[in-house]
Design a protein around this motif. Structure first.
Motif, mmCIF file in Angstrom:
data_model
loop_
_atom_site.group_PDB
_atom_site.id
_atom_site.type_symbol
_atom_site.label_atom_id
_atom_site.label_comp_id
_atom_site.label_asym_id
_atom_site.label_seq_id
_atom_site.Cartn_x
_atom_site.Cartn_y
_atom_site.Cartn_z
ATOM 1 N N ASP A 1 0.859 -1.179 0.000
ATOM 2 C CA ASP A 1 0.000 0.000 0.000
ATOM 3 C C ASP A 1 0.902 1.238 0.000
ATOM 4 O OD1 ASP A 1 -1.687 2.117 0.558
ATOM 5 O OD2 ASP A 1 -2.796 1.056 2.109
ATOM 6 N N ARG B 1 0.332 4.235 0.650
ATOM 7 C CA ARG B 1 0.129 5.127 1.805
ATOM 8 C C ARG B 1 0.929 4.635 3.006
ATOM 9 N NH1 ARG B 1 -6.126 4.388 1.049
ATOM 10 N NH2 ARG B 1 -5.200 2.345 0.823
ATOM 11 N N ARG B 2 0.909 3.330 3.234
ATOM 12 C CA ARG B 2 1.672 2.753 4.344
ATOM 13 C C ARG B 2 3.168 2.885 4.075
ATOM 14 N NH1 ARG B 2 3.759 -2.058 4.705
ATOM 15 N NH2 ARG B 2 2.469 -2.937 3.066
ATOM 16 N N ARG C 1 4.576 6.474 4.556
ATOM 17 C CA ARG C 1 4.802 6.824 5.961
ATOM 18 C C ARG C 1 6.004 6.077 6.524
ATOM 19 N NH1 ARG C 1 -0.821 6.937 5.758
ATOM 20 N NH2 ARG C 1 -1.022 4.768 6.379
ATOM 21 N N GLN C 2 6.102 4.781 6.238
ATOM 22 C CA GLN C 2 7.202 3.976 6.770
ATOM 23 C C GLN C 2 8.561 4.465 6.289
ATOM 24 O OE1 GLN C 2 6.225 -0.015 5.587
ATOM 25 N NE2 GLN C 2 5.037 -0.416 7.452
#
Length: 91
Positions: A5, A7-8, A11-12
């Motif tokens: 994903d 989006r994940r 951020r990570q």
């Protein structure tokens, strides 16, 4: 294989963050993400120029009359922006 994903991952990897209050689809580019974004933008601009595209700039904000609806104003601005791009391509 599980698809990642974006989006994940964003951020990570510290590329961007999001704030629900501002809109889930509006990224806040972190330093690493800003570098990636800038490099991609420069690549696209160089490619466009190499193919004869001439860029135009339109105001980020415009005055909207008090009686205009938000939807109508946005639609009008989008249409003007498309017209600006069409004019730039013809020149």
């Amino acid at each position: 294989m599980e698809l990642a994903d974006h989006r994940r991952l964003g951020r990570q990897l510290g590329i961007f963050s999001t704030e629900e209050e501002c809109g889930a689809g509006l990224p806040f580019w972190q330093p690493a993400g800003a570098v990636v974004r800038r490099e991609l933008e420069q690549f696209v601009v160089e490619l466009e120029r190499a193919h004869g595209y001439r860029h135009v700039s339109t105001p980020v904000m415009t005055r909207i009359s008090a009686d205009a609806t938000v939807v109508g104003a946005i639609s009008s601005m989008n249409e003007r922006s498309r017209a600006d791009r069409r004019c730039a391509l013809r020149q």
